[in-house]
Design a protein around this motif. Sequence first.
Motif, short mmCIF file in Angstrom:
data_model
loop_
_atom_site.label_atom_id
_atom_site.label_comp_id
_atom_site.label_asym_id
_atom_site.label_seq_id
_atom_site.Cartn_x
_atom_site.Cartn_y
_atom_site.Cartn_z
N LYS A 8 37.50 -1.24 -13.51
CA LYS A 8 36.61 -1.79 -12.48
C LYS A 8 35.15 -1.47 -12.81
CE LYS A 8 38.16 -1.69 -8.31
NZ LYS A 8 38.57 -1.27 -6.93
N TYR A 40 31.97 -3.97 -13.28
CA TYR A 40 30.73 -3.78 -12.54
C TYR A 40 29.54 -3.70 -13.48
CZ TYR A 40 33.15 -2.90 -8.09
OH TYR A 40 33.90 -3.03 -6.95
N ASN A 76 29.04 -1.48 -6.03
CA ASN A 76 29.30 -2.82 -5.51
C ASN A 76 28.19 -3.27 -4.57
OD1 ASN A 76 30.97 -5.15 -5.25
ND2 ASN A 76 31.68 -4.42 -3.27
N MET A 82 24.78 -4.59 -6.31
CA MET A 82 24.79 -5.82 -7.10
C MET A 82 24.14 -7.00 -6.39
SD MET A 82 28.55 -5.66 -8.82
CE MET A 82 29.15 -4.14 -9.55
#
Length: 210
Positions: free
Chosen positions: A26, A30, A112, A115
């Motif tokens: 993950k 990212y 997250n 972003m």
Amino acid sequence: MGASQSKHRITVQDKAILDMKVQRDKLKQYQKRVQVVLDREDALARELLKKGDKRRALLALRRRKYQEQMIATTDSQLLNLQQLVETIEFSLVQKDVLFGLEQGNQVLTKLNQEMRIEDVERLADDTAEAIAYQNKISELLKTQMSAEDEEAVLMELDELERQESDRLQINMPQVPDHPLPVQHPVEAGAQQDGEEKEDELSLNKQPMLA
């Protein structure tokens, strides 16, 4: 049958290793997505410097540095946890591993949230809401960045300023490399006296009227 169920049972260690793999995968996803944000923050810092807004240019660079450090630190922590599980008896490090995974999840959640490209654009806005956001980010980064990170950001800002200065010099019109002709006042006066004498002679040469 019972032996078969025991053989395929997922242990806490198995789950921890799987969680680490999921987190690292993950994190790599990212990294690709957040690169768009990092590039925009770099471009925004350059735009703000062109406008003479050094304070907000520095804020954009600080935010970029913080995000880069967040990714690098999390990746390093997950790698260390993986090596820990593979080299030491899991029961001895189980507590540390689970705590590390919990921290990793928290960092991934923060990443997250980082972003959002619209949050980058807010760094250049002059609205009251945007300025409040800028102040909030500035205060947060003061507590999150090390002295080494701050020094690196200031060096990056100096480099961008140097590049901008070089760009302006290249775009300026070229100054002649030879001296321009100068007309001295004495010479100009002498020329004027000469012209007056020529006028007088010209008048004297005119024929007298009878």
